[in-house]
Design a protein around this motif. Structure first.
Motif, PDB file in Angstrom:
ATOM      1  N   THR A 226       0.830  -1.202   0.000  1.00 59.14           N
ATOM      2  CA  THR A 226       0.000   0.000   0.000  1.00 59.14           C
ATOM      3  C   THR A 226       0.871   1.262   0.000  1.00 59.14           C
ATOM      4  OG1 THR A 226      -0.194  -0.127   2.421  1.00 59.14           O
ATOM      5  CG2 THR A 226      -1.980  -1.068   1.129  1.00 59.14           C
ATOM      6  N   THR A 227       1.972   1.208   0.714  1.00 57.79           N
ATOM      7  CA  THR A 227       2.875   2.366   0.741  1.00 57.79           C
ATOM      8  C   THR A 227       3.468   2.601  -0.632  1.00 57.79           C
ATOM      9  OG1 THR A 227       3.401   1.972   3.076  1.00 57.79           O
ATOM     10  CG2 THR A 227       4.934   3.340   1.815  1.00 57.79           C
ATOM     11  N   ARG A 228       3.909   1.523  -1.276  1.00 62.84           N
ATOM     12  CA  ARG A 228       4.477   1.652  -2.620  1.00 62.84           C
ATOM     13  C   ARG A 228       3.472   2.269  -3.588  1.00 62.84           C
ATOM     14  NH1 ARG A 228       6.644  -3.872  -4.514  1.00 62.84           N
ATOM     15  NH2 ARG A 228       4.409  -4.308  -4.612  1.00 62.84           N
ATOM     16  N   ALA A 229       2.210   1.829  -3.497  1.00 59.21           N
ATOM     17  CA  ALA A 229       1.177   2.385  -4.370  1.00 59.21           C
ATOM     18  C   ALA A 229       0.883   3.845  -4.026  1.00 59.21           C
ATOM     19  CB  ALA A 229      -0.106   1.551  -4.256  1.00 59.21           C
ATOM     20  N   ALA A 230       0.914   4.175  -2.745  1.00 58.74           N
ATOM     21  CA  ALA A 230       0.591   5.541  -2.315  1.00 58.74           C
ATOM     22  C   ALA A 230       1.654   6.545  -2.727  1.00 58.74           C
ATOM     23  CB  ALA A 230       0.400   5.576  -0.803  1.00 58.74           C
ATOM     24  N   LEU A 231       2.903   6.106  -2.832  1.00 58.95           N
ATOM     25  CA  LEU A 231       3.997   7.036  -3.151  1.00 58.95           C
ATOM     26  C   LEU A 231       3.815   7.709  -4.501  1.00 58.95           C
ATOM     27  CD1 LEU A 231       7.157   5.155  -1.795  1.00 58.95           C
ATOM     28  CD2 LEU A 231       5.937   7.103  -0.802  1.00 58.95           C
TER      29      LEU A 231
ATOM     30  N   ILE B 112       7.719  -3.998  11.213  1.00 61.62           N
ATOM     31  CA  ILE B 112       7.098  -2.702  10.935  1.00 61.62           C
ATOM     32  C   ILE B 112       7.968  -1.560  11.453  1.00 61.62           C
ATOM     33  CG2 ILE B 112       5.152  -1.204  11.566  1.00 61.62           C
ATOM     34  CD1 ILE B 112       3.395  -3.767  11.437  1.00 61.62           C
ATOM     35  N   ASN B 113       8.554  -1.737  12.628  1.00 63.15           N
ATOM     36  CA  ASN B 113       9.447  -0.704  13.165  1.00 63.15           C
ATOM     37  C   ASN B 113      10.601  -0.438  12.209  1.00 63.15           C
ATOM     38  OD1 ASN B 113       7.861  -0.541  15.419  1.00 63.15           O
ATOM     39  ND2 ASN B 113       9.394  -1.298  16.860  1.00 63.15           N
ATOM     40  N   ASN B 114      11.207  -1.511  11.712  1.00 62.56           N
ATOM     41  CA  ASN B 114      12.338  -1.369  10.799  1.00 62.56           C
ATOM     42  C   ASN B 114      11.896  -0.725   9.493  1.00 62.56           C
ATOM     43  OD1 ASN B 114      14.392  -2.311   8.697  1.00 62.56           O
ATOM     44  ND2 ASN B 114      15.370  -2.968  10.595  1.00 62.56           N
ATOM     45  N   PHE B 115      10.765  -1.167   8.978  1.00 58.54           N
ATOM     46  CA  PHE B 115      10.220  -0.601   7.740  1.00 58.54           C
ATOM     47  C   PHE B 115       9.961   0.897   7.909  1.00 58.54           C
ATOM     48  CE2 PHE B 115       6.323   0.487   5.296  1.00 58.54           C
ATOM     49  CZ  PHE B 115       6.832   0.339   4.019  1.00 58.54           C
ATOM     50  N   THR B 116       9.389   1.268   9.044  1.00 55.49           N
ATOM     51  CA  THR B 116       9.069   2.676   9.301  1.00 55.49           C
ATOM     52  C   THR B 116      10.325   3.531   9.330  1.00 55.49           C
ATOM     53  OG1 THR B 116       7.096   2.024  10.556  1.00 55.49           O
ATOM     54  CG2 THR B 116       7.953   4.251  10.922  1.00 55.49           C
ATOM     55  N   LYS B 117      11.361   3.048  10.012  1.00 55.77           N
ATOM     56  CA  LYS B 117      12.616   3.804  10.087  1.00 55.77           C
ATOM     57  C   LYS B 117      13.250   3.941   8.706  1.00 55.77           C
ATOM     58  CE  LYS B 117      13.577   2.350  14.839  1.00 55.77           C
ATOM     59  NZ  LYS B 117      14.431   1.514  15.716  1.00 55.77           N
ATOM     60  N   ASN B 118      13.230   2.867   7.931  1.00 56.99           N
ATOM     61  CA  ASN B 118      13.790   2.924   6.579  1.00 56.99           C
ATOM     62  C   ASN B 118      13.041   3.916   5.699  1.00 56.99           C
ATOM     63  OD1 ASN B 118      16.070   0.966   5.731  1.00 56.99           O
ATOM     64  ND2 ASN B 118      14.858  -0.242   7.155  1.00 56.99           N
ATOM     65  N   MET B 119      11.710   3.853   5.742  1.00 56.49           N
ATOM     66  CA  MET B 119      10.917   4.740   4.900  1.00 56.49           C
ATOM     67  C   MET B 119      11.054   6.192   5.343  1.00 56.49           C
ATOM     68  SD  MET B 119       9.886   2.850   2.576  1.00 56.49           S
ATOM     69  CE  MET B 119       9.165   4.258   1.762  1.00 56.49           C
ATOM     70  N   ALA B 120      11.161   6.422   6.654  1.00 60.68           N
ATOM     71  CA  ALA B 120      11.350   7.787   7.142  1.00 60.68           C
ATOM     72  C   ALA B 120      12.632   8.383   6.584  1.00 60.68           C
ATOM     73  CB  ALA B 120      11.376   7.798   8.671  1.00 60.68           C
TER      74      ALA B 120
ATOM     75  N   GLN C  40      14.226   7.328   3.775  1.00 62.85           N
ATOM     76  CA  GLN C  40      14.111   7.447   2.325  1.00 62.85           C
ATOM     77  C   GLN C  40      13.301   8.660   1.899  1.00 62.85           C
ATOM     78  OE1 GLN C  40      12.803   4.153  -0.042  1.00 62.85           O
ATOM     79  NE2 GLN C  40      14.134   2.665   0.982  1.00 62.85           N
ATOM     80  N   LEU C  41      12.212   8.927   2.620  1.00 64.42           N
ATOM     81  CA  LEU C  41      11.250   9.920   2.161  1.00 64.42           C
ATOM     82  C   LEU C  41      11.440  11.305   2.764  1.00 64.42           C
ATOM     83  CD1 LEU C  41       8.027   7.706   2.117  1.00 64.42           C
ATOM     84  CD2 LEU C  41       9.577   8.242   0.232  1.00 64.42           C
ATOM     85  N   ALA C  42      12.344  11.435   3.710  1.00 58.90           N
ATOM     86  CA  ALA C  42      12.561  12.746   4.334  1.00 58.90           C
ATOM     87  C   ALA C  42      12.929  13.802   3.307  1.00 58.90           C
ATOM     88  CB  ALA C  42      13.645  12.642   5.401  1.00 58.90           C
ATOM     89  N   GLU C  43      13.791  13.453   2.362  1.00 59.25           N
ATOM     90  CA  GLU C  43      14.230  14.428   1.361  1.00 59.25           C
ATOM     91  C   GLU C  43      13.112  14.810   0.394  1.00 59.25           C
ATOM     92  OE1 GLU C  43      16.199  11.383  -1.929  1.00 59.25           O
ATOM     93  OE2 GLU C  43      17.498  12.412  -0.474  1.00 59.25           O
ATOM     94  N   LYS C  44      12.037  13.992   0.377  1.00 56.51           N
ATOM     95  CA  LYS C  44      10.880  14.310  -0.464  1.00 56.51           C
ATOM     96  C   LYS C  44       9.814  15.083   0.299  1.00 56.51           C
ATOM     97  CE  LYS C  44      11.488  10.325  -3.513  1.00 56.51           C
ATOM     98  NZ  LYS C  44      10.839   9.121  -4.108  1.00 56.51           N
ATOM     99  N   GLY C  45      10.075  15.342   1.569  1.00 58.22           N
ATOM    100  CA  GLY C  45       9.124  16.109   2.370  1.00 58.22           C
ATOM    101  C   GLY C  45       7.939  15.308   2.845  1.00 58.22           C
ATOM    102  N   ILE C  46       8.087  13.994   2.887  1.00 56.16           N
ATOM    103  CA  ILE C  46       7.014  13.116   3.360  1.00 56.16           C
ATOM    104  C   ILE C  46       7.417  12.533   4.707  1.00 56.16           C
ATOM    105  CG2 ILE C  46       5.688  11.014   2.907  1.00 56.16           C
ATOM    106  CD1 ILE C  46       6.152  11.537  -0.090  1.00 56.16           C
TER     107      ILE C  46
END
Length: 244
Positions: free
Chosen positions: A179-184, A218-226, A228-234
């Motif tokens: 769902t995250t991949r689709a939402a991006l 989920i914790n690991n996924f959340t930290k990784n995505m945070a 990755q996406l920080a530079e995109k403002g998400i």
């Protein structure tokens, strides 16, 4: 006194109250439901904020998708978001339609748009479809709440069947990836992703070995995505439950 007034007086988060007497002392009757279970059949009814949550417009104009938004934390989040000014889409299993209709009613009565999206997140194609449907019917997407989860206690590893193991991982973590991949494809700078995790990610419960493992993932996924996406403002955050 009307039922609504009783709920409001006991749980209104803006009303000055004595915390030692704020909630009644109750002993819920022993009860059991076959999966997935319904909030509508619970005794007493869950407090999902219908009579207690008053918003302040912090999400005015936002558009949110909440998986597992028909009951429990998902329902409470959907109602809170709507009271804050957001239009909300909720996904849920088809068997949970009565709960979903109730949440949609509350969202609509709060003056916001409700979109109901039944389906099974163990189906990889639905994980993408539910995002696309939410975007189409809401007119965009600003907030994704990955909340849907499966939790069944077992005595030990020998009692954990493969179908439960696979479904728990499919719903709790693989669906979150999908769902995250689709939402991006739709999230713009300033958007938010919120993932529901749990204290059992840090303090695993022996009876919830599969569930606890997914929450750690989920914790690991959340930290990784945070990262990755920080530079995109998400922004990407984890919402940790204390009761597993």
């Amino acid at each position: 006194m009307a039922e609504q007034d009783v709920h409001t007086n006991k749980t209104d988060q803006l009303k000055f109250q004595d915390p030692t007497t704020r909630y009644p002392s109750i002993s819920p009757p022993k009860q059991d439901q076959p999966e997935p279970g319904l909030d509508a059949d619970m005794v007493p009814k869950a407090d999902i904020g219908e009579f207690s949550y008053r918003g302040t417009g912090r999400l005015e104009g936002r558009k949110a998708l909440i998986t597992g938004g028909d009951s429990g934390i998902g329902a409470a989040t959907a109602i809170a978001f709507s009271r804050e000014g957001a239009d909300v889409a909720i996904s849920y299993l088809p068997d949970e339609e009565p709960d979903a209709k109730n949440v949609a009613r509350i969202i609509n009565e709060s003056g916001r748009k409700a979109v109901t999206l039944p389906g099974d997140l163990t189906d990889a194609s639905f994980c993408s479809d539910v995002v696309n449907q939410a975007v189409e019917q809401l007119g965009g997407l600003d907030i994704l709440v990955n909340n849907a989860g499966k939790q069944i206690a077992v005595e030990g590893l020998d009692d954990l069947p493969d179908d439960q193991l696979e479904q728990t991982f499919q719903v709790n973590i693989l669906a979150m990836f999908r769902t995250t991949r689709a939402a991006l494809k739709h999230l713009q700078p300033g958007s938010t992703i919120i993932n529901t995790t749990s204290i059992v990610a840090y303090q695993p419960s022996p009876a919830l070995i599969d569930y606890s493992s997914t929450k750690a993932a989920i914790n690991n996924f959340t930290k990784n995505m945070a990262t990755q996406l920080a530079e995109k403002g998400i922004r990407v955050n984890g919402d940790c439950l204390n009761n597993g």
